[in-house]
Design a protein around this motif. Structure first.
Motif, short mmCIF file in Angstrom:
data_model
loop_
_atom_site.label_atom_id
_atom_site.label_comp_id
_atom_site.label_asym_id
_atom_site.label_seq_id
_atom_site.Cartn_x
_atom_site.Cartn_y
_atom_site.Cartn_z
N THR A 366 -0.88 9.32 -4.82
CA THR A 366 -0.25 9.47 -6.14
C THR A 366 -0.17 8.11 -6.81
O THR A 366 -0.11 7.06 -6.16
N GLY A 367 -0.14 8.14 -8.14
CA GLY A 367 0.06 6.92 -8.91
C GLY A 367 -1.07 5.93 -8.85
O GLY A 367 -0.84 4.73 -9.02
N LEU A 368 -2.29 6.39 -8.58
CA LEU A 368 -3.41 5.45 -8.51
C LEU A 368 -3.74 4.91 -9.90
O LEU A 368 -3.62 5.63 -10.90
N PRO A 369 -4.16 3.66 -9.99
CA PRO A 369 -4.52 3.09 -11.30
C PRO A 369 -5.92 3.50 -11.72
O PRO A 369 -6.72 3.98 -10.92
N VAL A 370 -6.23 3.29 -12.97
CA VAL A 370 -7.59 3.51 -13.48
C VAL A 370 -8.46 2.35 -13.02
O VAL A 370 -8.20 1.19 -13.34
N MET A 371 -9.49 2.65 -12.24
CA MET A 371 -10.33 1.61 -11.66
C MET A 371 -11.59 1.36 -12.50
O MET A 371 -12.08 0.24 -12.57
N LYS A 372 -12.14 2.39 -13.13
CA LYS A 372 -13.29 2.22 -14.02
C LYS A 372 -12.75 2.16 -15.45
O LYS A 372 -12.54 3.20 -16.10
N THR A 460 5.61 11.89 8.93
CA THR A 460 5.13 12.20 7.58
C THR A 460 5.80 11.24 6.61
O THR A 460 7.00 11.32 6.36
N HIS A 461 5.01 10.31 6.10
CA HIS A 461 5.54 9.28 5.20
C HIS A 461 4.56 9.03 4.06
O HIS A 461 3.36 9.29 4.17
N SER A 462 5.12 8.50 3.00
CA SER A 462 4.33 8.04 1.87
C SER A 462 4.30 6.52 1.91
O SER A 462 5.35 5.87 1.79
N TYR A 463 3.12 5.96 2.11
CA TYR A 463 2.96 4.52 2.27
C TYR A 463 2.54 3.88 0.94
O TYR A 463 1.63 4.38 0.27
N PRO A 464 3.18 2.78 0.57
CA PRO A 464 2.75 2.09 -0.65
C PRO A 464 1.41 1.39 -0.44
O PRO A 464 1.16 0.81 0.62
N LEU A 465 0.55 1.49 -1.42
CA LEU A 465 -0.73 0.80 -1.40
C LEU A 465 -0.56 -0.52 -2.15
O LEU A 465 -0.46 -0.53 -3.38
N VAL A 466 -0.48 -1.60 -1.40
CA VAL A 466 -0.17 -2.90 -1.97
C VAL A 466 -1.37 -3.82 -1.80
O VAL A 466 -1.94 -3.92 -0.72
N VAL A 473 1.19 -9.95 -6.42
CA VAL A 473 1.16 -8.72 -5.65
C VAL A 473 1.31 -7.53 -6.59
O VAL A 473 2.04 -7.58 -7.57
N LYS A 474 0.58 -6.45 -6.30
CA LYS A 474 0.59 -5.29 -7.18
C LYS A 474 0.56 -4.02 -6.35
O LYS A 474 -0.19 -3.90 -5.39
N LYS A 475 1.39 -3.07 -6.74
CA LYS A 475 1.41 -1.75 -6.11
C LYS A 475 0.39 -0.86 -6.81
O LYS A 475 0.45 -0.67 -8.02
N MET A 476 -0.54 -0.31 -6.02
CA MET A 476 -1.64 0.47 -6.57
C MET A 476 -1.43 1.97 -6.38
O MET A 476 -2.38 2.74 -6.55
N GLY A 477 -0.23 2.38 -6.05
CA GLY A 477 0.04 3.79 -5.82
C GLY A 477 0.57 4.01 -4.42
O GLY A 477 0.97 3.07 -3.72
N GLU A 478 0.58 5.24 -3.98
CA GLU A 478 1.05 5.60 -2.66
C GLU A 478 0.10 6.61 -2.04
O GLU A 478 -0.53 7.40 -2.74
N ILE A 479 0.01 6.57 -0.69
CA ILE A 479 -0.80 7.53 0.04
C ILE A 479 0.09 8.24 1.04
O ILE A 479 0.91 7.61 1.73
#
Length: 764
Positions: A366-372, A460-466, A473-479
């Motif tokens: 969830t919350g992934l950024p626009v990469m293209k 069962t956890h939601s991990y931040p994609l950092v 440092v930037k948070k790129m969403g969660e998996i």
């Protein structure tokens, strides 16, 4: 208005999965992911179509369309292609299969078949596959055609279906890009350490007969890799080296090993002249599993400019004495030691038995950024790596909240290993079609150490994609992940804590730090090259990110973070000294009097000293049990110094090696500084890790290890209480001074301590 601080914490989730904590065995391979309903359409073949046509099949289900490949001038084509349509996104009530002719470019319809969605049967695993049937084609008005039939199977199923991995998914692939977006499993190549022991050479023929004190060395060439020995101390035509050249090679072996004897022409330059060379194929090279040296062998050298017959005419009889072997007793490191997912030796007979099974469910992000940025889209997929097995989920096209819901499993041989999961943007695609030249941009990465997981428990956890960028440092969403470690045998699992962490060859014949760095670089390069040749390829930037290539380069941020870790370890000693000063100054008279009484008891009853210490350790372990960590560790931005690093430090960290800065003098000095400082940084990190391992004995981070240590403390307390102090001193002295033949190498205490988790798992 100040920008709100990003949340980098780990969050527990409650996905709708069928797995439970009470699962006793891994029977259901898809109980860690949410079930997704799909309509599967398998188109096998057609018959009795018009003679002159280029047939293909178009599938229409509401707004979704899919097409098979087409055949030229074929009336009985065989496609054997499967399609999967996600049920929750389907709004149509009818599935249409249109057989079209692509010959004239107009794609005229030959015939069609329609299926009502409500009439499609449901297939539940482990049911056998649905038998395909022949269906007669209809025209536009629904009238059956005299000729033309299509063999089709249509059913409803989940991602546990056999056709899931090979099907073209409506949300993940198109008919053009399916090869680059499907879920795949990869295996790292089997890596070996090739040891070339260069002993000596005889009867070399110098090009310049008047040359005195030649500087002769041996150059080893394998593919694009070039290594060299040191210059021989014997300045004559019979030089001696007795030096090992270590090279990483992968099976199947590609290309021979070329060894050339070189004469260095000028001391301060790399220019040299070849005196002779030998080409050695690797397929018949001796494979060894211990430190028994290989048999030496003399190899005839050939002058490069002479043919074989000319060699005999001029009686060119120069020889090179070598020992060549493939050392299978080592584990070939291709990833950072702290984050290693495999500790087994190359030789399979030396492998330990399997102690468990690791199961991973990759649910969604969830919350992934626009990469293209140009197309305003993200085509995300996930990669997980453990041991030699790499798994890749399907690519979900144009979605910032992709749902994968795929489950994978690995055999576990050692608990002190790390599972790595990364999320990437598929650079092969532009506007949903294959481009092939795009960069697979990293979105984030998660590491999970298996020893921090309890047996048979589902996490069962939601991990931040950092991700750390030059800007910060930037948070790129969660998996969202689901994990379970299934223990096959508790006794075998606990026994591994007494075994050496690495294979015995690493201790019997250890490699130097410089050798390990060079060999790891070779291994990671070979792995990335081999995986990039798969179809679809696992690109080099993906493999490098998963293997942490370049993690040992100097970083001011890492140096400061490791320095803070060391200070935190010594803070306990400083706190004790401060407390002792308070005792001396009678800040709390009751506490000071109690210390006096304790001192007198220890003096008059010395036999109580060791039991008291072990009893305190036992009680401390019990005290920390309710406060034990419940979640696996994850990236800690504060511990890593990512939040406090300034732009200048990050610019230095992301600078290439060698530096892009101008000026040769500045570059040379700057790179030398970074190289030295990088070693200091590693030493600080190792020191901090050792202290953290000692500290983790009672922290219940690794609950099994703490349980073993707490039980040992209790038993040791009882033994030291019963045994006279004098006997303990005698036994301890004799144990420490025992003969080397009676000692384990390394000792049980060293093996146990090396398996303790540090805080490196939470470092970037």
């Amino acid at each position: 208005m100040a920008k709100p601080k990003e949340d980098f914490s780990l969050k527990q989730t409650r996905p709708n999965i069928s797995g439970t904590k009470s699962t006793s065995s891994p029977m259901n391979r898809h109980d860690l992911v949410e079930q997704m309903q799909f309509i599967y359409v398998k188109i096998l073949k057609a018959k009795d179509l018009p003679n002159i046509c280029d047939p293909y099949v178009e599938l229409i289900l509401g707004s979704y369309k899919g097409t098979t490949k087409f055949f030229e001038k074929k009336s009985d084509p065989e496609w054997n292609q499967a399609f999967a349509f996600k049920k929750e996104r389907i709004q149509a009530s009818v599935l249409e299969l249109l057989v079209r002719d692509k010959a004239d470019g107009s794609s005229e319809m030959i015939g069609k078949i329609e299926f009502n969605i409500s009439d499609i049967p449901m297939r539940v695993q482990p049911d056998s596959p649905l038998a395909p049937q022949w269906y007669r084609l209809e025209d536009k008005n629904g009238v059956k055609l005299r000729g033309g039939e299509l063999m089709v199977a249509v059913w409803m199923g989940t991602q546990a279906d056999d056709a899931f991995s090979d099907a073209l998914h409506s949300d993940a692939t198109t008919s053009v890009s399916d090869a680059y977006t499907r879920s795949k499993i990869y295996h790292s190549p089997q890596l070996w350490y090739l040891r070339v022991n260069v002993i000596q050479a005889q009867d070399l023929v110098l090009r310049d007969t008047n040359r005195k004190n030649p500087e002769i060395f041996v150059k080893a060439i394998l593919g694009n890799l070039v290594l060299r020995s040191r210059v021989s101390h014997n300045k004559n035509v019979n030089p001696m080296w007795n030096e090992d050249i270590m090279i990483v090679v992968a099976e199947p072996f590609e290309g021979p090993l070329v060894l050339s004897v070189e004469d260095k022409l000028q001391p301060n330059k790399e220019e040299s002249m070849t005196l002779g060379r030998v080409v050695i194929p690797l397929k018949n090279t001796m494979k060894r599993v211990d430190n028994a040296p290989a048999s030496p062998k003399w190899y005839n050298l050939e002058r490069p400019e002479l043919g074989k017959n000319e060699q005999e005419e001029v009686k060119f009889s120069s020889k090179l004495n070598l020992r060549i072997s493939l050392d299978g007793g080592y584990h070939v490191l291709d990833e950072a030691t702290y984050y290693s997912s495999d500790l087994r030796s190359t030789a399979k007979p030396l492998w330990k038995p399997v102690i468990g099974l690791l199961e991973l469910g990759i649910l969604n992000a969830t919350g992934l950024p626009v990469m293209k940025q140009k197309e305003k889209r993200t085509d995300a997929y996930s990669v997980a790596k453990y041991g030699s097995k790499w798994v890749r989920t399907r690519t979900v096209l144009d979605s910032l909240t992709p749902q994968w819901n795929q489950q994978f499993s690995w055999d576990v041989y050692d608990l002190c290993t790390v599972l790595t999961i990364g999320v990437f943007d598929n650079g092969h695609l532009e506007d949903g079609i294959v481009a092939g030249k795009g960069l697979h941009q990293r979105i984030g990465k998660v590491r999970i150490r298996l020893s921090t997981l309890e047996s048979n428990r589902i996490y069962t956890h939601s991990y931040p994609l950092v991700v750390l960028y030059p800007s910060g440092v930037k948070k790129m969403g969660e998996i969202q992940l689901a994990l379970r470690f299934y223990c096959a045998s508790l006794i075998d699992m606990l026994q591994t804590y007494s075994l050496p962490l690495l294979p015995k060859m690493h201790y019997i014949s250890p490699l130097t730090v410089y050798q390990l760095d060079s060999l790891r670089h070779q291994a990671s390069l070979i792995t990335s090259l081999r995986l990039s040749r798969a179809e679809p390829p696992l690109k080099k930037e993906v493999v490098d990110f998963m293997l942490d290539v370049g993690s040992n380069v100097w970083s001011m941020r890492k140096a400061k973070a490791n320095y803070e870790r060391v200070l935190e370890l010594f803070s306990g000693i400083l706190a004790f000294l401060k407390w002792f000063e308070q005792i001396r100054h009678w800040t709390n008279p009751a506490t000071t009097i109690a210390i006096h009484v304790l001192l007198l008891l220890m003096v008059f009853f010395p036999a109580l000293i060791l039991p008291t210490i072990f009893l305190c350790l036992f009680l401390a372990g019990i005290w920390h049990y309710p406060k034990r960590p419940r979640y696996p560790p994850h990236h800690d931005t504060k511990l890593s110094g990512a939040e406090t690093a300034n732009v200048e430090e990050l610019d230095e960290e992301f600078d290439s090696f060698p530096s892009r800065k101008t000026g040769e003098v500045l570059r040379r000095r700057y790179d030398r500084l970074r190289s030295i400082a990088g070693r200091i940084q590693v030493v600080l990190g190792d020191l901090a890790t050792q202290g953290e391992r000692v500290k983790s004995l009672l922290s219940w981070r690794d609950s099994r290890a703490t349980f073993i240590f707490v039980c040992f403390s209790m038993i040791a307390g009882l033994v030291t209480y019963i045994t006279p102090f004098r006997d303990l001193v005698i036994l301890s002295g004799l144990y420490v001074l025992r003969h080397p033949r009676l000692r384990g190498f390394p000792s049980l205490a060293q093996n146990f301590l090396r398996r303790m988790p540090g805080r490196t798992d939470s470092m970037f």
